[in-house]
Design an enzyme around this catalytic site. Structure first.
Site, PDB file in Angstrom:
ATOM      1  N   TYR A   5     -15.225  -1.401   9.162  1.00 35.16           N
ATOM      2  CA  TYR A   5     -13.801  -1.054   9.202  1.00 35.16           C
ATOM      3  C   TYR A   5     -13.202  -1.390  10.554  1.00 35.16           C
ATOM      4  O   TYR A   5     -12.132  -2.010  10.643  1.00 35.16           O
ATOM      5  CB  TYR A   5     -13.629   0.431   8.888  1.00 35.16           C
ATOM      6  CG  TYR A   5     -12.200   0.906   8.938  1.00 35.16           C
ATOM      7  CD1 TYR A   5     -11.314   0.626   7.907  1.00 35.16           C
ATOM      8  CD2 TYR A   5     -11.723   1.652  10.018  1.00 35.16           C
ATOM      9  CE1 TYR A   5      -9.996   1.053   7.943  1.00 35.16           C
ATOM     10  CE2 TYR A   5     -10.415   2.083  10.074  1.00 35.16           C
ATOM     11  CZ  TYR A   5      -9.558   1.788   9.031  1.00 35.16           C
ATOM     12  OH  TYR A   5      -8.249   2.209   9.083  1.00 35.16           O
ATOM     13  N   ILE A  11       0.779   6.842   4.534  1.00 36.19           N
ATOM     14  CA  ILE A  11       1.755   6.236   5.435  1.00 36.19           C
ATOM     15  C   ILE A  11       2.659   5.262   4.683  1.00 36.19           C
ATOM     16  O   ILE A  11       3.864   5.201   4.924  1.00 36.19           O
ATOM     17  CB  ILE A  11       1.051   5.520   6.599  1.00 36.19           C
ATOM     18  CG1 ILE A  11       0.262   6.524   7.444  1.00 36.19           C
ATOM     19  CG2 ILE A  11       2.067   4.795   7.475  1.00 36.19           C
ATOM     20  CD1 ILE A  11      -0.597   5.878   8.525  1.00 36.19           C
ATOM     21  N   GLY A  12       2.094   4.478   3.774  1.00 35.60           N
ATOM     22  CA  GLY A  12       2.890   3.504   3.038  1.00 35.60           C
ATOM     23  C   GLY A  12       3.978   4.161   2.215  1.00 35.60           C
ATOM     24  O   GLY A  12       5.132   3.712   2.210  1.00 35.60           O
ATOM     25  N   GLY A  19       0.802  -1.218   0.000  1.00 35.22           N
ATOM     26  CA  GLY A  19       0.000   0.000   0.000  1.00 35.22           C
ATOM     27  C   GLY A  19       0.833   1.265   0.000  1.00 35.22           C
ATOM     28  O   GLY A  19       0.614   2.170   0.814  1.00 35.22           O
ATOM     29  N   SER A  21       0.449   6.070  -1.593  1.00 33.45           N
ATOM     30  CA  SER A  21       0.247   7.367  -0.942  1.00 33.45           C
ATOM     31  C   SER A  21       0.307   7.179   0.565  1.00 33.45           C
ATOM     32  O   SER A  21       0.447   6.056   1.071  1.00 33.45           O
ATOM     33  CB  SER A  21      -1.121   7.972  -1.338  1.00 33.45           C
ATOM     34  OG  SER A  21      -2.182   7.140  -0.885  1.00 33.45           O
TER      35      SER A  21
END
Length: 291
Positions: free
Chosen positions: A163, A27-28, A22, A25
């Site tokens: 989620y 944090i990844g 991921g 964009s």
């Protein structure tokens, strides 16, 4: 005059290698740049490599090299191909950062159970797919399995039932796995961000006004939730780079904690439920069950 292509040099198999999911964009992306800066051979993966422009630009600006590869966490064949490719090319895998995920806003009466299953596939089973494929190689290196969860994996939040359920599941699974993996030399940790100023919220694909209009008896509650959440993101969100610092802390610490929050706000929020914030008491207990 033509020349024959040169044979690539044999990769340095002593160089620590981390695979991050991921990374298009947020944090990844920030974690991939930070890991490369810290001297890790960084395999930055994403579902659609056609969306890697921001990642490539960030790497160029930082003056670092990334190995950008496709990995779709819900596709077991894609996961296997990515992990096997890393081993074939570099001979080792020292750490995995499970960061890929998808946001979701909804409530049970207004959505289908199939909608909930889809959220679980990405945010829970996707993590398991990657972790399972990586574990044999992490055992070989005494490596680290790091999963970016959420404060929503500790405290359930309105209109985030699916989620939060997925993030709760990840936290419970990893907390249960940690002493077992630790018995064979693999460190397991979870990183819990709070509000982060990323494209994550936009990626939810939420038509706010349309969703409120269709919410029937839940319309007022949803409007209040949206107003509160938008305010929180505008006022208190940390940067992706700030959150990635916590990922790097777990990646590089001599003895990483099982659980780490990425900001003081996240510590305070989760602290309303977690007296054992770093997980040491729980893992001290469960670790003794398998020692």
């Amino acid at each position: 005059m033509s020349t024959l292509p040169t044979t690539p040099a044999t990769p340095d198999t002593s160089l620590r290698t981390v695979l991050i999911t991921g990374t298009s964009s947020g944090i990844g992306l920030a974690a991939a740049i930070a890991a490369a800066r810290a001297g890790w051979r960084t395999v930055a993966t994403l579902r659609d490599t056609g969306k890697a422009d921001a990642l490539r630009k960030a790497a160029a600006e930082a003056g670092v090299e990334l190995d950008i590869r496709r990995l779709d966490v819900v596709d077991e064949a894609s996961v296997a191909a990515a992990v096997d490719g890393v081993i074939a090319d570099y001979g080792r895998l020292d750490a995995v950062v499970n960061n890929a995920g998808a946001g979701h806003v909804g409530t049970l009466e207004l959505e289908t159970v199939a909608d909930v299953r889809e959220v679980m596939e990405v945010n829970f089973f996707g993590v398991l797919n990657v972790s399972k494929a990586a574990l044999p190689h992490l055992r070989a290196t005494g490596g680290r399995l790091i999963t970016v969860t959420s404060v929503g994996g500790v405290i359930g939040q309105p209109f985030n039932e699916a989620y939060c359920a997925a993030k709760f599941a990840v936290e419970g699974y990893m907390e249960s796995l940690a002493p077992v993996a630790g018995a064979v030399g693999v460190s397991v940790s979870v990183v819990e961000p709070g509000a982060v100023a990323t494209e994550f919220v936009n990626n939810i694909g939420l038509d706010i006004e349309g969703r409120i209009a269709a919410a029937g008896p839940y319309a007022d509650a949803l409007r209040h939730y949206v107003e509160r959440t938008v305010g929180q993101f505008l006022d208190g969100a940390q940067t992706p780079a700030g959150a990635a610092e916590s990922v790097m802390e777990v990646l590089t610490a001599d003895r990483p904690a099982f659980r780490i929050q990425t900001s003081e706000w996240a510590q305070g929020f989760t602290g309303t439920k977690l007296a054992d914030q770093d997980g040491s008491a729980v893992l001290g207990m469960t670790g003794s069950w398998v020692a």
